[in-house]
Every structure is written in C-alpha cells, then in structure tokens.
Design a protein around this motif. Structure first.
Motif, PDB file in Angstrom:
ATOM      1  N   GLU A 153       0.841  -1.204   0.000  1.00 18.60           N
ATOM      2  CA  GLU A 153       0.000   0.000   0.000  1.00 18.60           C
ATOM      3  C   GLU A 153       0.881   1.260   0.000  1.00 18.60           C
ATOM      4  O   GLU A 153       0.670   2.202   0.769  1.00 18.60           O
ATOM      5  CB  GLU A 153      -0.944   0.008   1.213  1.00 18.60           C
ATOM      6  N   ALA A 154       1.859   1.281  -0.895  1.00 22.28           N
ATOM      7  CA  ALA A 154       2.863   2.349  -0.894  1.00 22.28           C
ATOM      8  C   ALA A 154       2.273   3.728  -1.173  1.00 22.28           C
ATOM      9  O   ALA A 154       2.900   4.746  -0.855  1.00 22.28           O
ATOM     10  CB  ALA A 154       3.953   2.032  -1.925  1.00 22.28           C
ATOM     11  N   HIS A 155       1.060   3.797  -1.741  1.00 20.08           N
ATOM     12  CA  HIS A 155       0.445   5.108  -1.989  1.00 20.08           C
ATOM     13  C   HIS A 155       0.165   5.864  -0.693  1.00 20.08           C
ATOM     14  O   HIS A 155      -0.077   7.072  -0.707  1.00 20.08           O
ATOM     15  CB  HIS A 155      -0.856   4.944  -2.783  1.00 20.08           C
ATOM     16  N   CYS A 156       0.213   5.153   0.458  1.00 22.73           N
ATOM     17  CA  CYS A 156      -0.012   5.810   1.754  1.00 22.73           C
ATOM     18  C   CYS A 156       1.059   6.856   2.057  1.00 22.73           C
ATOM     19  O   CYS A 156       0.910   7.658   2.981  1.00 22.73           O
ATOM     20  CB  CYS A 156      -0.038   4.777   2.876  1.00 22.73           C
ATOM     21  N   VAL A 157       2.152   6.846   1.307  1.00 26.78           N
ATOM     22  CA  VAL A 157       3.226   7.812   1.531  1.00 26.78           C
ATOM     23  C   VAL A 157       2.875   9.189   0.969  1.00 26.78           C
ATOM     24  O   VAL A 157       3.468  10.190   1.340  1.00 26.78           O
ATOM     25  CB  VAL A 157       4.547   7.304   0.892  1.00 26.78           C
ATOM     26  N   SER A 158       1.883   9.239   0.089  1.00 23.81           N
ATOM     27  CA  SER A 158       1.580  10.484  -0.619  1.00 23.81           C
ATOM     28  C   SER A 158       0.656  11.388   0.181  1.00 23.81           C
ATOM     29  O   SER A 158      -0.456  11.008   0.539  1.00 23.81           O
ATOM     30  CB  SER A 158       0.937  10.174  -1.970  1.00 23.81           C
ATOM     31  N   GLN A 159       1.103  12.604   0.416  1.00 23.93           N
ATOM     32  CA  GLN A 159       0.262  13.567   1.126  1.00 23.93           C
ATOM     33  C   GLN A 159      -0.902  14.030   0.265  1.00 23.93           C
ATOM     34  O   GLN A 159      -1.873  14.593   0.773  1.00 23.93           O
ATOM     35  CB  GLN A 159       1.110  14.781   1.540  1.00 23.93           C
ATOM     36  N   TYR A 207       4.437   6.576   6.997  1.00 24.26           N
ATOM     37  CA  TYR A 207       5.032   6.022   5.773  1.00 24.26           C
ATOM     38  C   TYR A 207       6.189   6.891   5.276  1.00 24.26           C
ATOM     39  O   TYR A 207       7.134   6.385   4.665  1.00 24.26           O
ATOM     40  CB  TYR A 207       3.955   5.895   4.681  1.00 24.26           C
ATOM     41  N   ILE A 208       6.109   8.205   5.522  1.00 25.18           N
ATOM     42  CA  ILE A 208       7.161   9.104   5.059  1.00 25.18           C
ATOM     43  C   ILE A 208       8.504   8.722   5.681  1.00 25.18           C
ATOM     44  O   ILE A 208       9.561   8.860   5.059  1.00 25.18           O
ATOM     45  CB  ILE A 208       6.794  10.568   5.397  1.00 25.18           C
ATOM     46  N   ARG A 209       8.465   8.205   6.904  1.00 22.48           N
ATOM     47  CA  ARG A 209       9.702   7.881   7.619  1.00 22.48           C
ATOM     48  C   ARG A 209      10.306   6.545   7.195  1.00 22.48           C
ATOM     49  O   ARG A 209      11.369   6.156   7.681  1.00 22.48           O
ATOM     50  CB  ARG A 209       9.437   7.874   9.128  1.00 22.48           C
ATOM     51  N   LEU A 210       9.659   5.839   6.275  1.00 23.05           N
ATOM     52  CA  LEU A 210      10.175   4.536   5.859  1.00 23.05           C
ATOM     53  C   LEU A 210      11.430   4.643   4.999  1.00 23.05           C
ATOM     54  O   LEU A 210      12.043   3.623   4.668  1.00 23.05           O
ATOM     55  CB  LEU A 210       9.092   3.744   5.115  1.00 23.05           C
ATOM     56  N   SER A 211      11.833   5.857   4.666  1.00 22.53           N
ATOM     57  CA  SER A 211      13.115   6.023   3.970  1.00 22.53           C
ATOM     58  C   SER A 211      14.272   5.547   4.848  1.00 22.53           C
ATOM     59  O   SER A 211      15.383   5.314   4.350  1.00 22.53           O
ATOM     60  CB  SER A 211      13.332   7.482   3.581  1.00 22.53           C
ATOM     61  N   VAL A 212      13.991   5.383   6.162  1.00 24.77           N
ATOM     62  CA  VAL A 212      15.019   4.889   7.083  1.00 24.77           C
ATOM     63  C   VAL A 212      15.527   3.509   6.663  1.00 24.77           C
ATOM     64  O   VAL A 212      16.676   3.140   6.946  1.00 24.77           O
ATOM     65  CB  VAL A 212      14.473   4.857   8.536  1.00 24.77           C
ATOM     66  N   ALA A 231       5.515   9.714  -8.337  1.00 22.66           N
ATOM     67  CA  ALA A 231       6.736  10.494  -8.136  1.00 22.66           C
ATOM     68  C   ALA A 231       7.013  10.692  -6.656  1.00 22.66           C
ATOM     69  O   ALA A 231       8.171  10.654  -6.210  1.00 22.66           O
ATOM     70  CB  ALA A 231       6.610  11.848  -8.831  1.00 22.66           C
ATOM     71  N   GLU A 232       5.949  10.884  -5.879  1.00 25.50           N
ATOM     72  CA  GLU A 232       6.138  11.085  -4.441  1.00 25.50           C
ATOM     73  C   GLU A 232       6.607   9.803  -3.755  1.00 25.50           C
ATOM     74  O   GLU A 232       7.428   9.842  -2.832  1.00 25.50           O
ATOM     75  CB  GLU A 232       4.843  11.595  -3.804  1.00 25.50           C
ATOM     76  N   THR A 289      -3.214  25.519  -1.541  1.00 32.86           N
ATOM     77  CA  THR A 289      -2.594  24.612  -2.517  1.00 32.86           C
ATOM     78  C   THR A 289      -3.234  23.231  -2.429  1.00 32.86           C
ATOM     79  O   THR A 289      -3.586  22.629  -3.453  1.00 32.86           O
ATOM     80  CB  THR A 289      -1.077  24.492  -2.260  1.00 32.86           C
ATOM     81  N   PHE A 290      -3.397  22.752  -1.214  1.00 29.70           N
ATOM     82  CA  PHE A 290      -3.992  21.428  -1.030  1.00 29.70           C
ATOM     83  C   PHE A 290      -5.452  21.423  -1.475  1.00 29.70           C
ATOM     84  O   PHE A 290      -5.923  20.460  -2.074  1.00 29.70           O
ATOM     85  CB  PHE A 290      -3.881  21.017   0.442  1.00 29.70           C
TER      86      PHE A 290
END
Length: 609
Positions: free
Chosen positions: A144-150, A159-164, A187-188, A358-359
């Motif tokens: 469910e990698a789309h959960c990283v997208s704001q 999910y953003i912190r999974l770059s660790v 892209a995100e 913007t959002f």
C-alpha cells in the motif's frame, strides 16, 4: 545466480507451493528482478497478484522477508493463508501478548521464519529496528505504498519515515507496491522512499471483469436494494457510505429487507468492528456497509460487487474501493448512485477543510476528475484508465457502452439556468433558483417578489428532477459553484460568461427518469455461468465442504480454496491425487491437507449419480 536460474526456481515455487502453473503479466519479471537483489516499484491492479511479487522473492533469497502493511486487522488472515500453503509466516503488532512477541522475535532473529508482517508504526520503534539489524533480511516489501503520498486518499504520516530502511539497510532490496497511483503519487513514492534507482513496473490498470455503472440518485437505499436483489442476490459485497450514521441506517435497511448486512465504521466499539470484519472475511453471502475506514488490503477474492451510496472524493479512491470486487477474476460489479447533493457536499467539504489553498486546489482537481467520470457520455473505462495515463478503446462492459446515454445541445437550458442564478443576485440556493426557473410560486418566491422577474417560469417545460440534473452538470462543468459561506447560494464562475453570451455551446447528458435496476448478464448468486448442471452440483458440494474446513481451521473460507479453484475442480472432476495436482491453486501442502477428502467427495457424488 543468473536471471534464468532465478526465474526457473521462482516458477518451481509458484507451482509446488501456490499451485499455479504460470506467472501472470509482469509477475515473473518482477520476481526475478527482486530475487536477484534489485529494488522495484510495482503498480498492479487489485487482484493482479501483487503479494506473489514479494512472497516468492522472499522464499528465493536467504533471510527473512519483512512486509510493512498498514492494517494490523488483516495480518492474521494473511499469515493464515501462507500457513495453509506451507510458508512459515508471522506478524508483530499490538494485538499480541508480550510472551507471543518475544517468541516471534526469537524466530525472526534465528531466521526460522520466511515472512514477518509489521505495521509501519511498529517497524519505526527502536526495538523493532534493533531486531531487524540483528537479523539477516531477505527483502523489505512496502505494501500500500500510496499511503506515503500527502496528496493521496490514504495518507499515513508514518510512511514518510520509511526512507530509514534505505539508510539503515542499503544492501537489502526493497519493493514498494500499490494498486493506485497517478503520476504525481508515483513520483512522491519514489522520492519519499528513496527509490530513485528502483525499476518501475506499471501494469495495466484495467479490470475487465468489473462492470461499472453509475445511476441518477433518487432514493439511494431503494435503488441499492433493487440492484442487490436484481443482480447480486446471495453474493458478498461492500457498500460504501460517507457518514457513520448512514452506514448504520443502510445496514439496518438491508437487514429489514432480508439481506445479511453488517455495519463497519470508526465510531463502533473495537470488538464489534473487528467481529464484523472477521465475519465478512470468513462467511459467504454477507454485505458489509462501511465508511472508507474499511477495505484497504482486503484479500477476500469473491466480493461480487462494490456499491457507493455517496460520491468518492477522487478517482484514486473510487478505483481502490471498486477494485475490492472480483479479485478472483470472475464477473463483478461497481455500482454507484450519484446526485446533485453529492456534488454540493463534496465541494463544501473541500471549502470548509482546514487545508491550505494549494492542497484545496489539488482536492478540487481530483473531485473535478471524479465528476468527469460520472458525467461522461463515453465509455467509463476509457475515462477511468486515462486518468492513470493509460489509453484504451470502448470496453463494452460499462453502463455507457451497454446502454449509451443520449446527449443533446444543452446551451439554451443552460443559459436559462445561468440567467436565473444571475437574476436572483446569486444569493439563493438550488431549491429557490429552480422554483423561480420553473415558475413555482412558493412562499419564498413571493416573499422576494421573484415572480415578477423576467426569468420566472422560463423553465416550466422541464421537471424539477431534470433541472437538478442540469444544475449538477453545470457544477461539474465548472459553470456554477456553491458558496457555503453564503448559506449554499449558487454563484456563476468566469466560465459561465461565454455560455451566457452564446459564444460557447454546451453538450449535456439527456435526463432519463430512473427505472428499476436493469438486469445485467452477470450471473446471479453462486450459479456459475460456465458450469453444467452436473458441474454446478459438485461446485455447490465443494463450497459447503469448504465452509466446514474453514470453521475447523478458524480461517476465512477463501484461504482454504477460492471459488475460482473450486470451479476448476468442478469442471475437471479429478478422481486421483495426480489429476487434482494439475488444478490451478492446488499446491503440494493443500494437496496433502485436502486432496483425499476432495477425491472422496467427488467419488461419493458420482456414486450417487
């Protein structure tokens, strides 16, 4: 190992463990790439076989495969399904006792497990990171990698912190998977998860077995009931509603009309909510009425329909939710009732949100795309796939293909509507504007003396429902907007000017008075269209046998065998274990566990014949 050697081993595992004779689509290419240590971003539709893309590489490589999954409620079923085919799997989450957690951690450290499922919140704790650094890791799978997208519909901040993972384990391959991602979300994912060097595998977003249908909403619950009883009596399905109250009321309504329905929303008691989810996964012929809190990661393959009683916020959300139907590849339906109030409500939710401008613009653009799908005069599948950058021809399996809508030059009626909004000083809501337009001398019309306006009654040739449909299309086309700061008053946009001046023509969908749900050619209930009466009898027997096995093993019925495998058994009617082994979905472990019972059941039925 060479790519050929990895592919050969992967095909062997696919056959012996999972019971499938061959990979589908890009699966083999993905498995080979990740099995050799490569990073990957995989976009594959729900039901396309994403799980195999990380499960088989985890079995091919030395060490433990770590799967990051956002839903702890479904981990047990995923682990049970792997156990049924002989794969050593476990999970680590907050539902476990301390002793159970210690036991699983010990197995992970020793490498005595093939796959471990972890929620992102758990993975990011120091305890879990220390565990992984003490373990030989085969790969990381980020589901469910789309959960990283704001900008997405299922954003999860953790999910953003999974770059660790890239920072701490640079040599361990990572595979990120999702069924839903437009170009911006893709892209995100790449940026947030540091997958710039990953190979991207983008499969077709098309789900040809799903029939898309969007109807004019009049009495949504009654229309839903007609749809279920007319096309999917006895089937498992999901009904999505926007509010918790509507979920409760709709589930109760369906129950009162003889449909086994359960509610699911975030406001329910945790125990009751978990119990309803477990029943839906484990039982046949249940309808789950839910908010969007339900569904991500649902593996139940025999959901025959997904219905929406409220407009989704975006095409991504709609695609993700409808994709829970027909995961087994058999015919399924995506049905929605949609009306003017849906458009007004979604616009208001965006206007009243606390997001920055913007959002809000992003949300508005996503809603515009969703409205475009609802109002399209052409094939819905063309419009849906185009959103994800994919081109296709007419599908022949959506309502606009099967029952082509009539379009007409709506410039004059649109001018009448826009003129009326202008003449009442853009200060009134839909009900009052349409009363003036149709010449209705309501109390409010008389109070404001609007019966004296030149536009009073210029739309008396059309009914209220037809004008509401035109107004809905005006909002969808961006000619009119609803000002919620001014009590829902209708206002003209800059785009309305050329229409009013006759400089721009407007094509509209012809209003059709709603009728009882059309009977589609989709098989009703559990009658399989391609089975003979003799085969249908065996299929029914196998389904009852599966219910007993699932109850004994305390797992969902589809974990024993999905309907697609039971259908193939009914058609093949094997009388030996060797013949049963050749049926898709029957691996070595399942053959050993259930083979003799199935052969006996077939023999007993044949003897009775």
């Amino acid at each position: 190992m060479s790519g050929t050697e990895v592919a050969d081993q992967a095909r062997q595992l696919l056959q012996t463990i999972f019971g499938y004779p061959a990979f589908r689509g890009q699966q083999e290419e993905i498995v080979t790439h990740v099995g050799r240590g490569g990073d990957a971003l995989v976009l594959m539709p729900t039901g396309g076989g994403k799980s195999l893309c990380y499960q088989i590489p985890a079995l091919l490589r030395d060490g433990v495969g770590v799967v990051i999954s956002p839903l702890i409620a479904l981990m047990q079923d995923q682990v049970d399904a792997l156990a049924e085919v002989g794969v050593r799997a476990a999970f680590l989450n907050s539902t476990q006792t301390f002793d159970e957690t210690m036991r699983i951690e010990k197995l992970v450290r020793r490498g005595e497990i093939d796959l471990v499922y972890v929620a992102p919140e758990r993975l990011l704790t120091q305890r879990c990171l220390d565990l992984l650094q003490d373990t030989h890791i085969a790969l990381f799978a980020i589901d469910e990698a789309h959960c990283v997208s704001q900008w997405g519909h299922d954003f999860r901040p953790e999910y953003i912190r999974l770059s660790v993972l890239h920072e701490l384990f640079p040599e361990v391959p990572r595979i990120a998977l999702t069924a839903t991602a437009d170009a911006q979300t893709r892209a995100e994912i790449v940026h947030r998860l540091a997958l710039e060097n990953a190979r991207q595998f983008v499969s077709s977003f098309d789900r040809p077995n799903i029939r898309y249908q969007i109807v004019e909403k009049t009495n949504g619950r009654k229309q839903l009931l007609d749809f279920i009883t007319g096309e999917h009596a006895g089937d498992s399905g999901i009904v999505y509603c926007l509010s918790r109250k509507k979920v409760e009321e709709t589930a109760e309504f369906l129950q009162e009309h003889g449909i086994r329905a359960l509610p699911y929303h975030a406001g329910m008691d945790n125990t009751a909510r978990a119990a309803n989810q477990a029943r839906f996964l484990r039982e046949d012929s249940l309808v789950m009425v839910a908010t969007i809190a339900f569904g991500m990661g649902i593996d139940k393959p025999d959901v025959r329909f997904v219905a929406h009683l409220d407009l989704p916020k975006s095409i991504e959300g709609y695609y993700q939710e409808t994709g829970r139907a027909g995961r087994d590849g058999l015919p399924a339906s995506a049905w929605m009732a949609y009306g003017l109030q849906d458009v007004v409500l979604q616009r208001r939710m965006i206007d009243e949100s606390e997001a920055d401008e913007t959002f809000k613009r992003v949300l508005s653009a996503k809603l515009d795309a969703m409205l475009g799908l609802c109002e399209t005069l052409s094939c819905r599948r063309i419009r849906l796939l185009a959103y994800f950058g994919e081109h296709s021809g007419p599908c022949g399996n959506c309502d606009t293909c099967l029952f082509p809508p009539v379009s007409f030059d709506g410039t004059v009626p649109m001018q009448k509507l826009l003129s009326t909004i202008y003449r009442v000083d853009q200060r009134f809501g839909a009900g009052h504007v349409l009363d003036v337009l149709r010449g209705v001398e309501s109390e409010k019309v008389l109070q404001w003396h609007h019966q004296t306006l030149s536009v009073f009654g210029i739309g008396s040739d059309r009914g209220n429902d037809e004008w509401r449909a035109i107004l809905r299309q005006a909002i969808a086309l961006g000619l009119v907007w609803v000002d919620h700061d001014a009590y829902g008053s209708l206002k003209l946009t800059d785009s309305a000017r050329p229409v009013l001046k006759g400089e721009q023509r407007v094509q509209l969908r012809q209003y059709e008075k709603p009728v009882k749900a059309r009977r589609a050619s989709t098989p009703r209930g559990h009658v399989e269209a391609d089975l003979s009466a003799h085969e249908q009898q065996l299929f029914d027997k196998l389904r009852w046998w599966r219910v007993e096995m699932a109850r004994t093993h305390n797992v969902p019925a589809y974990v024993i065998f999905p309907d697609a495998t039971l259908r193939d058994i009914a058609r093949a009617r094997p009388t030996t274990l060797a013949a049963l082994r050749g049926v898709s979905g029957v691996g070595d472990k399942k053959l050993a566990s259930y083979g003799e019972e199935i052969i006996r059941l077939i023999g007993a039925l044949d003897a009775g014949d």
